[in-house]
Design a protein around this motif. Structure first.
Motif, short mmCIF file in Angstrom:
data_model
loop_
_atom_site.label_atom_id
_atom_site.label_comp_id
_atom_site.label_asym_id
_atom_site.label_seq_id
_atom_site.Cartn_x
_atom_site.Cartn_y
_atom_site.Cartn_z
N LYS A 124 6.26 -11.86 5.31
CA LYS A 124 7.66 -12.25 5.26
C LYS A 124 8.48 -11.47 6.30
O LYS A 124 9.66 -11.18 6.09
N ASP A 125 7.87 -11.13 7.41
CA ASP A 125 8.58 -10.34 8.41
C ASP A 125 9.83 -11.07 8.93
O ASP A 125 10.89 -10.47 9.11
N ALA A 126 9.67 -12.32 9.16
CA ALA A 126 10.82 -13.07 9.73
C ALA A 126 12.00 -13.06 8.78
O ALA A 126 13.16 -13.03 9.20
N ARG A 127 11.72 -13.10 7.51
CA ARG A 127 12.79 -13.10 6.50
C ARG A 127 13.56 -11.81 6.53
O ARG A 127 14.78 -11.80 6.28
N TYR A 128 12.90 -10.65 6.79
CA TYR A 128 13.57 -9.37 6.71
C TYR A 128 14.01 -8.83 8.08
O TYR A 128 14.48 -7.71 8.17
N ALA A 129 13.88 -9.65 9.06
CA ALA A 129 14.29 -9.22 10.39
C ALA A 129 15.76 -8.87 10.42
O ALA A 129 16.61 -9.66 9.97
N GLY A 130 16.06 -7.66 10.90
CA GLY A 130 17.44 -7.20 11.05
C GLY A 130 18.10 -6.72 9.79
O GLY A 130 19.26 -6.32 9.81
N THR A 131 17.40 -6.77 8.64
CA THR A 131 17.99 -6.30 7.39
C THR A 131 17.86 -4.78 7.30
O THR A 131 17.23 -4.11 8.12
N LYS A 132 18.46 -4.19 6.24
CA LYS A 132 18.46 -2.75 6.07
C LYS A 132 17.02 -2.25 5.95
O LYS A 132 16.24 -2.77 5.18
N GLY A 133 16.76 -1.27 6.70
CA GLY A 133 15.44 -0.67 6.70
C GLY A 133 14.44 -1.40 7.54
O GLY A 133 13.24 -1.06 7.51
N ASP A 135 13.79 -3.47 11.49
CA ASP A 135 14.29 -3.72 12.85
C ASP A 135 14.27 -5.22 13.11
O ASP A 135 14.11 -6.01 12.17
N ASP A 136 14.39 -5.58 14.34
CA ASP A 136 14.49 -7.00 14.68
C ASP A 136 13.19 -7.74 14.43
O ASP A 136 13.19 -8.98 14.34
N THR A 137 12.05 -7.01 14.30
CA THR A 137 10.78 -7.70 14.08
C THR A 137 10.61 -8.09 12.63
O THR A 137 9.77 -8.93 12.30
N GLY A 138 11.33 -7.48 11.75
CA GLY A 138 11.22 -7.75 10.33
C GLY A 138 9.97 -7.12 9.70
O GLY A 138 9.67 -7.36 8.52
N ARG A 139 9.20 -6.33 10.50
CA ARG A 139 7.98 -5.68 9.95
C ARG A 139 8.40 -4.68 8.90
O ARG A 139 9.49 -4.10 8.94
N PHE A 140 7.48 -4.42 7.95
CA PHE A 140 7.79 -3.48 6.87
C PHE A 140 7.58 -2.06 7.41
O PHE A 140 6.46 -1.56 7.50
N ILE A 141 8.71 -1.39 7.75
CA ILE A 141 8.66 -0.06 8.40
C ILE A 141 9.71 0.87 7.79
O ILE A 141 10.51 1.50 8.52
N PRO A 142 9.80 1.00 6.46
CA PRO A 142 10.83 1.85 5.86
C PRO A 142 10.56 3.35 6.10
O PRO A 142 9.41 3.81 6.06
N TYR A 143 11.65 4.11 6.36
CA TYR A 143 11.54 5.56 6.60
C TYR A 143 12.61 6.23 5.77
O TYR A 143 13.81 6.18 6.08
N TRP A 144 12.17 6.83 4.66
CA TRP A 144 13.08 7.56 3.82
C TRP A 144 13.07 9.01 4.27
O TRP A 144 12.04 9.67 4.26
N VAL A 145 14.29 9.50 4.65
CA VAL A 145 14.37 10.81 5.28
C VAL A 145 15.60 11.55 4.78
O VAL A 145 16.61 10.94 4.41
N ARG A 146 15.48 12.88 4.79
CA ARG A 146 16.62 13.72 4.38
C ARG A 146 17.58 13.87 5.55
O ARG A 146 17.17 14.16 6.68
N SER A 147 18.81 13.69 5.27
CA SER A 147 19.88 13.90 6.23
C SER A 147 20.93 14.74 5.57
O SER A 147 21.75 14.23 4.79
N GLY A 148 20.84 16.05 5.81
CA GLY A 148 21.71 16.95 5.09
C GLY A 148 21.25 17.02 3.65
O GLY A 148 20.06 17.26 3.37
N ASP A 149 22.18 16.73 2.74
CA ASP A 149 21.82 16.77 1.32
C ASP A 149 21.47 15.38 0.80
O ASP A 149 21.20 15.21 -0.39
N GLU A 150 21.47 14.39 1.68
CA GLU A 150 21.24 13.02 1.26
C GLU A 150 19.86 12.55 1.69
O GLU A 150 19.25 13.09 2.61
#
Length: 620
Positions: A124-133, A135-150
């Motif tokens: 379902k890459d095309a479906r998720y292309a450009g959505t949160k988490g 990129d434009d390819t829609g590949r499943f590439i989530p990166y959960w990372v610490r940014s300060g305290d968040e």
């Protein structure tokens, strides 16, 4: 006692002190150097072992946290691969929830992510292309990372670019777990240095994607800064398998730079990396150890290294050496003092004994040796005292012999006592000689008395012989006068009695010879008499004189015999003439009377000489 070296003498005490002190100094130096070398080597060895243990320990601490990241990444990869292999369809929301929860539960993690091949997760890459988490390819590439305290969600970036995307490209290529060397990654607009523990998702040999956990490199630098060896002289580093620095104690600015900027020997680094065995390197300046550390199930290890200056390692050895030198010097001083005491105990008695020996060699036996020790020197002194007592004893015997005292008894000390045995033999010989001289003196006294008696008898005999010779001389003179008168009276008949005249002349010559012999005999007899009276002649001289007298008498008797023969001749001639001259007959009778008297006197003299010779001390 002294030893000559060239033209100088060195006392035995000096020899003992110098020899022993130099020996102790040499031994001390050797032991000190040996101890220092051994201590230094031991300290270097100990430092090597300590450094290697420290490096391995620090590497283990880093491994502990990174392995936790690998464990988490491996768990996620396992869950996702099982779902894929079992046909369990997990939604992207479910996986994101899992990633977020994993990051929340592990405060040491910087970020957690997964990256799938195109349409490999749910098609379902095309479906998720450009959505949160995404990129434009829609590949499943989530990166959960610490940014300060968040904790925020971002899509992975640069994953297709070599270098920047090695966290994805390397596992994809190798299908093995990989610890990506530190690299800078933008997180919420900020460049962060991190390392990634990546596990591939492989189902039936097919690569689907990866799961990964990012670790903030700061914790590795914190571990490096906590290493404190040799008062901070040691430097700990952690280098990745590509030779880049991951952490450097006290020098965070060197992170990411080549390890060769810090390490002294990269050959041993490469050896440890390839063999995955610990290695060490030491020179006069530095000690370095290299400890491979394997993270997760990766095949290429990282290297934990600890560098220590040799000076810091051997500082204790240097301090110990200085302490040992001071102790050695102190012990040397004490030892020299003890050596002096021992040398005095040995040398002073020997000096006394040597002085006594010199006096003994000069013939002086007055020296006394006051050395009393229960050791070899004391025994030597006692032997010298016994020798001096022995020499005193022999000297006393010699003085007694010089004074004529033969009563001393010489007792040789042993069968090997040549001096004592020789002196004992000399005393025995002198005693025998004196005994013989005493016997000879007694015999000489008896012989002297006999010689005196014989000399007295010889004197008497000599006087008688002298008187007899004088009478013979007077008879010869009278005979000569008678012959002269006869010659004058028979001048008229000279032709008839020429033969008688010639015989008379010959007879007169013989009578003259007899007279001379008679005078010699008288002279010899008088000499014998005088010598006998004065006792000046020895037995030999008396015998020689008696022999001379006997010879003279024999000559006289021979002369008288000749006279008698000549007279007999004259008598025959006179008888031929017959009655021509009664006067000549009268002369012949007179001559015969004189000859008879002469023979008688000669016989008497021979008898007296024989009597004197019978005593053995007078005439021989």
């Amino acid at each position: 006692m002294k030893k000559r070296i060239g033209n100088r003498f060195i006392s035995i005490k000096t020899q003992i002190v110098l020899g022993t002190s130099l020996s102790l100094l040499l031994v001390s130096v050797i032991l000190t150097v040996y101890a220092v070398v051994v201590t230094r080597n031991s300290m270097v060895q100990s430092a090597t072992e300590t450094a290697l243990a420290t490096a391995q320990n620090e590497a283990s601490r880093a491994k502990l946290q990174i392995d936790q990241a690998f464990d988490e990444a491996r768990t996620l990869a396992h869950v996702l691969s099982v779902g894929k292999s079992q046909g369990v369809d997990l939604s992207r929301e479910q996986v994101n929830a899992m990633l977020q929860q994993a990051l929340q539960e592990n405060p040491g993690f910087l970020g957690v992510y997964t990256l799938w091949e195109p349409n490999a997760f749910d098609s379902k890459d095309a479906r998720y292309a450009g959505t949160k988490g995404h990129d434009d390819t829609g590949r499943f590439i989530p990166y959960w990372v610490r940014s300060g305290d968040e904790i925020i969600l971002e899509p992975l970036a640069g994953y297709t670019t070599p270098g920047e995307g090695d966290y994805y490209l390397i596992p994809k290529q190798t299908l093995q777990e990989s610890l990506v060397p530190p690299y800078y990654y933008d997180i919420n607009g900020e460049s962060v240095l991190l390392a990634s523990a990546v596990v591939p998702i492989v189902v039936d040999g097919k690569f689907y994607g990866i799961t990964g956990v990012d670790v903030d490199i700061d914790f590795l630098q914190s571990l490096a800064d906590q290493v404190d060896v040799y008062d901070g002289a040691g430097k700990f580093i952690l280098a990745s398998n590509d030779g880049s620095l991951v952490s450097v104690s006290g020098s965070p600015e060197l992170i990411g730079k080549p390890a060769g900027e810090v390490l002294s020997d990269m050959d041993h680094f490469e050896t440890a990396l390839q063999t995955q065995q610990a290695a060490t390197y030491t020179n006069d300046q530095i000690l370095e150890v290299y400890a491979p550390v394997q993270f997760g199930l990766t095949k290429a290890p990282w290297i934990a290294s600890l560098s220590i200056p040799i000076q810091a390692v051997t500082a204790r050895a240097t301090s110990e050496m200085a302490r040992m030198v001071v102790i050695s010097l102190a012990l040397m001083v004490v030892a020299v003092g003890l050596i002096l005491v021992i040398a005095n105990r040995i040398a002073n008695p020997l000096v006394k004994i040597a002085g006594a020996a010199r006096k003994i060699a000069a013939g002086d036996l007055s020296e006394t040796i006051e050395v009393r020790q229960e050791d070899e020197v004391g025994h030597l002194a006692e032997d010298f005292r016994q020798m001096m007592a022995y020499l005193h004893e022999m000297a006393t015997v010699a003085h007694g012999l010089a004074a004529g005292n033969l009563d001393h008894q010489v007792q040789p000390r042993s069968a090997q006592d040549e001096f004592g045995n020789a002196l004992a033999q000399m005393v025995a010989g002198l005693r025998a000689m004196v005994s013989d001289l005493a016997g000879n003196a007694d015999r000489l006294k008896d012989a002297s008395q006999e010689l005196a008696a014989a000399s007295e008898q010889a004197g008497q005999a000599t006087a008688q012989i002298t008187t007899t010779v004088q009478e013979i001389a007077r008879g010869a003179a009278q005979q000569s006068e008678s012959v002269a008168r006869t010659l004058s009276s028979v001048g008229q008949i000279s032709q008839a009695i020429d033969g008688v005249a010639r015989g008379a002349q010959e007879q007169a010559g013989a009578v003259g010879q007899a007279s001379e012999l008679t005078e010699k005999l008288g002279l010899a007899i008088r000499q014998v008499a005088q010598s006998a009276e004065s006792g000046s002649l020895s037995s030999r001289q008396a015998a020689q004189t008696a022999q001379s007298s006997t010879h003279a008498i024999q000559e006289t008797m021979q002369g008288m015999g000749s006279i008698k023969q000549k007279v007999d001749t004259s008598a025959r001639k006179v008888e031929e003439m017959g009655a021509r001259s009664n006067q000549i007959g009268s002369i012949v009778e007179t001559i015969e009377d004189i000859a008879a008297q002469t023979n008688l006197l000669a016989l008497n003299a021979a008898i007296e000489s024989a009597r004197a010779g019978e005593h053995g001390k007078g005439f021989a």
